[in-house]
Design a protein around this motif. Structure first.
Motif, PDB file in Angstrom:
ATOM      1  N   ARG A 209       0.816  -1.214   0.000  1.00  0.00           N
ATOM      2  CA  ARG A 209       0.000   0.000   0.000  1.00  0.00           C
ATOM      3  C   ARG A 209       0.854   1.270   0.000  1.00  0.00           C
ATOM      4  O   ARG A 209       0.587   2.208  -0.769  1.00  0.00           O
ATOM      5  N   ILE A 210       1.870   1.294   0.846  1.00  0.00           N
ATOM      6  CA  ILE A 210       2.691   2.515   0.893  1.00  0.00           C
ATOM      7  C   ILE A 210       3.505   2.653  -0.392  1.00  0.00           C
ATOM      8  O   ILE A 210       3.769   3.769  -0.872  1.00  0.00           O
ATOM      9  N   SER A 211       3.883   1.510  -1.000  1.00  0.00           N
ATOM     10  CA  SER A 211       4.591   1.568  -2.288  1.00  0.00           C
ATOM     11  C   SER A 211       3.679   2.123  -3.357  1.00  0.00           C
ATOM     12  O   SER A 211       4.114   2.915  -4.221  1.00  0.00           O
ATOM     13  N   GLN A 212       2.400   1.714  -3.312  1.00  0.00           N
ATOM     14  CA  GLN A 212       1.430   2.269  -4.268  1.00  0.00           C
ATOM     15  C   GLN A 212       1.387   3.794  -4.189  1.00  0.00           C
ATOM     16  O   GLN A 212       1.352   4.484  -5.211  1.00  0.00           O
ATOM     17  N   VAL A 213       1.376   4.310  -2.983  1.00  0.00           N
ATOM     18  CA  VAL A 213       1.338   5.763  -2.793  1.00  0.00           C
ATOM     19  C   VAL A 213       2.546   6.415  -3.477  1.00  0.00           C
ATOM     20  O   VAL A 213       2.419   7.425  -4.188  1.00  0.00           O
ATOM     21  N   ILE A 214       3.717   5.835  -3.275  1.00  0.00           N
ATOM     22  CA  ILE A 214       4.955   6.389  -3.851  1.00  0.00           C
ATOM     23  C   ILE A 214       4.895   6.351  -5.376  1.00  0.00           C
ATOM     24  O   ILE A 214       5.219   7.343  -6.054  1.00  0.00           O
ATOM     25  N   TYR A 215       4.460   5.200  -5.930  1.00  0.00           N
ATOM     26  CA  TYR A 215       4.415   5.063  -7.386  1.00  0.00           C
ATOM     27  C   TYR A 215       3.364   5.996  -7.999  1.00  0.00           C
ATOM     28  O   TYR A 215       3.609   6.630  -9.035  1.00  0.00           O
ATOM     29  N   LEU A 216       2.193   6.065  -7.377  1.00  0.00           N
ATOM     30  CA  LEU A 216       1.107   6.903  -7.907  1.00  0.00           C
ATOM     31  C   LEU A 216       1.495   8.379  -7.916  1.00  0.00           C
ATOM     32  O   LEU A 216       1.139   9.137  -8.824  1.00  0.00           O
ATOM     33  N   GLU A 217       2.226   8.773  -6.870  1.00  0.00           N
ATOM     34  CA  GLU A 217       2.682  10.178  -6.824  1.00  0.00           C
ATOM     35  C   GLU A 217       3.612  10.468  -7.987  1.00  0.00           C
ATOM     36  O   GLU A 217       3.567  11.556  -8.577  1.00  0.00           O
ATOM     37  N   LYS A 218       4.436   9.465  -8.351  1.00  0.00           N
ATOM     38  CA  LYS A 218       5.386   9.669  -9.444  1.00  0.00           C
ATOM     39  C   LYS A 218       4.684   9.819 -10.795  1.00  0.00           C
ATOM     40  O   LYS A 218       5.201  10.470 -11.707  1.00  0.00           O
ATOM     41  N   VAL A 219       3.511   9.182 -10.948  1.00  0.00           N
ATOM     42  CA  VAL A 219       2.784   9.300 -12.231  1.00  0.00           C
ATOM     43  C   VAL A 219       1.656  10.328 -12.118  1.00  0.00           C
ATOM     44  O   VAL A 219       0.725  10.349 -12.926  1.00  0.00           O
ATOM     45  N   GLU A 224      -5.624   9.312  -6.031  1.00  0.00           N
ATOM     46  CA  GLU A 224      -5.613   7.896  -5.647  1.00  0.00           C
ATOM     47  C   GLU A 224      -4.621   7.643  -4.517  1.00  0.00           C
ATOM     48  O   GLU A 224      -4.900   6.869  -3.597  1.00  0.00           O
ATOM     49  N   ALA A 225      -3.476   8.290  -4.606  1.00  0.00           N
ATOM     50  CA  ALA A 225      -2.470   8.127  -3.564  1.00  0.00           C
ATOM     51  C   ALA A 225      -2.997   8.624  -2.220  1.00  0.00           C
ATOM     52  O   ALA A 225      -2.835   7.975  -1.179  1.00  0.00           O
ATOM     53  N   GLN A 226      -3.672   9.785  -2.231  1.00  0.00           N
ATOM     54  CA  GLN A 226      -4.218  10.349  -0.998  1.00  0.00           C
ATOM     55  C   GLN A 226      -5.292   9.452  -0.408  1.00  0.00           C
ATOM     56  O   GLN A 226      -5.386   9.284   0.814  1.00  0.00           O
ATOM     57  N   LYS A 227      -6.102   8.845  -1.274  1.00  0.00           N
ATOM     58  CA  LYS A 227      -7.159   7.945  -0.805  1.00  0.00           C
ATOM     59  C   LYS A 227      -6.571   6.754  -0.044  1.00  0.00           C
ATOM     60  O   LYS A 227      -7.082   6.346   1.007  1.00  0.00           O
ATOM     61  N   ILE A 228      -5.481   6.202  -0.574  1.00  0.00           N
ATOM     62  CA  ILE A 228      -4.824   5.061   0.105  1.00  0.00           C
ATOM     63  C   ILE A 228      -4.295   5.497   1.462  1.00  0.00           C
ATOM     64  O   ILE A 228      -4.459   4.798   2.471  1.00  0.00           O
ATOM     65  N   LEU A 229      -3.669   6.667   1.510  1.00  0.00           N
ATOM     66  CA  LEU A 229      -3.141   7.169   2.786  1.00  0.00           C
ATOM     67  C   LEU A 229      -4.267   7.376   3.797  1.00  0.00           C
ATOM     68  O   LEU A 229      -4.112   7.052   4.984  1.00  0.00           O
ATOM     69  N   ASP A 230      -5.385   7.891   3.352  1.00  0.00           N
ATOM     70  CA  ASP A 230      -6.525   8.106   4.247  1.00  0.00           C
ATOM     71  C   ASP A 230      -7.033   6.768   4.800  1.00  0.00           C
ATOM     72  O   ASP A 230      -7.359   6.660   5.988  1.00  0.00           O
TER      73      ASP A 230
END
Length: 466
Positions: A209-219, A224-230
């Motif tokens: 999940r945290i990797s998803q946030v990092i990757y999504l921010e890069k693209v 979507e990244a903020q939703k995962i963090l929430d």
């Protein structure tokens, strides 16, 4: 059909045959077969080599073919033993890959021989993939991760292992490391979709999940990244560790302590399972001291279970971390346990060497509890070698320390062993030891003594600090 030796029934029969011939254990002992080895054979509770058992039969005038009567066919027992051994070796190899050196870990993996189509094949390919990923040999890592995924699909029941999800996560990391951010996002999605919520390796969920946030921010997929963090902040992952703590040190300290309590209660399967869980967390977070400590504790459990080859695997893996640990007293701990292992295997010279190492590190770190353990271990080694004067010398030192700090359990063991030495020597001071033993236990029963003293008892590591 495989078979194993029913050592307890064999020992009972050998004891009866010896007594029929009016022989004592000492009458049969010699430089190859010690009296303690004969005692172990007759009790059947400590592993003694088949060569020594056959030698004892020969000395008793009994045919070696008699051993066939004590062979019990049991394929299941052999399979369970093999499973346990292979699992531990893979845990050791993965620990070395992550915490020591990937090439050294690969060497460990090469030494493991898996039966054809064994369910651990997928696990082995996964660990190989990790090793090559750490070495940044991306193509080789890719091959091993995809081979692992293929094996998961080809092997019934492996989905719950979460190895497939772990491989996809590792692949996403490889793509990210090469600046292929969109591919990293795709592999992370695969990792999440294949993750089994009630499976093993649950820690991967948060990593994914945290990797998803990092990757999504890069693209630039910020929403979507903020939703995962929430979601993570609201605790929707539902994967708290067994001992939830804001500090990793405190959490792993709890694993170590609970493992020891289970060990003291002889709840060995539960203790092993918990130690492996703690070791997994310590490995993930690169907690070298805790990994070292949990491996040593796991080895001590295997000694009590008489699974000495597994104990040695744990201790050797722990010592591969020797130059990474900060708490020096942990070295006294592992060397004491190694001494016990070699003493149990009747390798007295090796046992003495390890106890001397434990003594060195316990004194260097002012660890009086481990110092007493090391002195007691040396006393037992000297006793088994018939060096009673040397045994009494080190036991006197141990007794002084144990009494000074009211270590009554240790005092009892020391007095009993000293008494045995003095009896062997024909020393009249045995009576003084017997009276000392009586008074120590009388006070203990009356509640007249408590554990006190300014010593540092490093039973399960220093308590965590903020």
């Amino acid at each position: 059909m495989t078979a194993y030796l029913d050592r307890e029934k064999l020992g009972e029969w050998i004891r009866r045959e010896r007594k029929k011939k009016d022989l004592r254990q000492g009458d049969l002992a010699d430089s190859f077969l010690s009296q303690s080895a004969i005692s172990h054979i007759e009790s059947g509770k400590v592993h003694v080599s088949k060569e020594k058992i056959e030698y004892l039969l020969e000395k008793l005038g009994l045919d070696k073919s008699e051993l066939d009567h004590f062979l019990i066919p049991d394929e299941r027992l052999e399979e369970e033993s093999l499973y346990e051994e292979l699992k531990l070796k893979l845990v050791a190899a993965e620990t070395i890959v992550d915490l020591v050196d990937p090439e050294e870990g690969l060497n460990c993996l090469r030494s493991i021989t898996l039966p054809q189509n064994h369910l651990f094949q997928a696990n082995m390919e996964y660990v190989k993939g990790k090793a090559f990923r750490i070495k940044k040999k991306w193509d080789k890592a890719y091959d091993h991760f995809f081979q692992s995924i293929h094996l998961v699909h080809a092997t019934p029941g492996l989905k719950e292992s979460n190895i497939e999800s772990a491989c996809f996560h590792e692949l996403s990391f490889i793509e990210y490391s090469q600046n292929h951010f969109h591919r990293a996002v795709e592999f992370a999605e695969e990792a999440l979709s294949t993750f089994q919520m009630n499976g093993e390796r649950q820690y991967y969920y948060d990593l994914i999940r945290i990797s998803q946030v990092i990757y999504l921010e890069k693209v630039n997929r910020i929403g979507e990244a903020q939703k995962i963090l929430d979601e993570m902040a609201r605790g929707k992952n539902h994967f708290p560790s067994l001992f939830l703590s804001t500090g990793k040190e405190a959490s792993l300290n709890a694993y170590e302590m609970q493992t020891r309590f289970l060990q003291r209660g002889k709840q060995y399967p539960q203790a092993i399972d918990l130690a492996l869980q703690g070791l997994e967390l310590a490995r993930i977070d690169k907690m070298y001291d805790r990994s070292f400590e949990l491996l040593t504790t796991l080895g001590s459990i295997y000694i009590e279970m008489n699974k000495l080859h597994l104990a040695e695997c744990c201790f050797k893996t722990a010592l591969s971390l020797k130059h990474k640990i900060k708490r020096g007293y942990l070295l006294a701990y592992v060397y004491n346990e190694l001494g016990k292992l070699y003493d149990k295997q009747e390798e007295r010279d090796r046992a003495e060497k390890e106890f001397q190492q434990a003594l060195k590190y316990s004194r260097k770190n002012n660890d009086l509890y481990r110092e007493v353990d090391a002195l007691l271990g040396l006393g037992e080694v000297f006793f088994h070698q018939g060096k009673y004067d040397q045994a009494v010398g080190v036991l006197n030192d141990a007794l002084t320390l144990a009494k000074l700090h009211s270590l009554n359990e240790k005092v009892n063991r020391i007095l009993l062993l000293m008494g045995q030495c003095l009896v062997k020597m024909g020393d009249p001071k045995f009576q003084d030891i017997a009276m000392d033993f009586f008074y120590v236990n009388m006070k203990s029963i009356e509640g007249g003594e408590t554990m006190r003293g300014p010593f540092k008892r490093h039973a399960a590591g220093d308590p965590p600090t903020g």
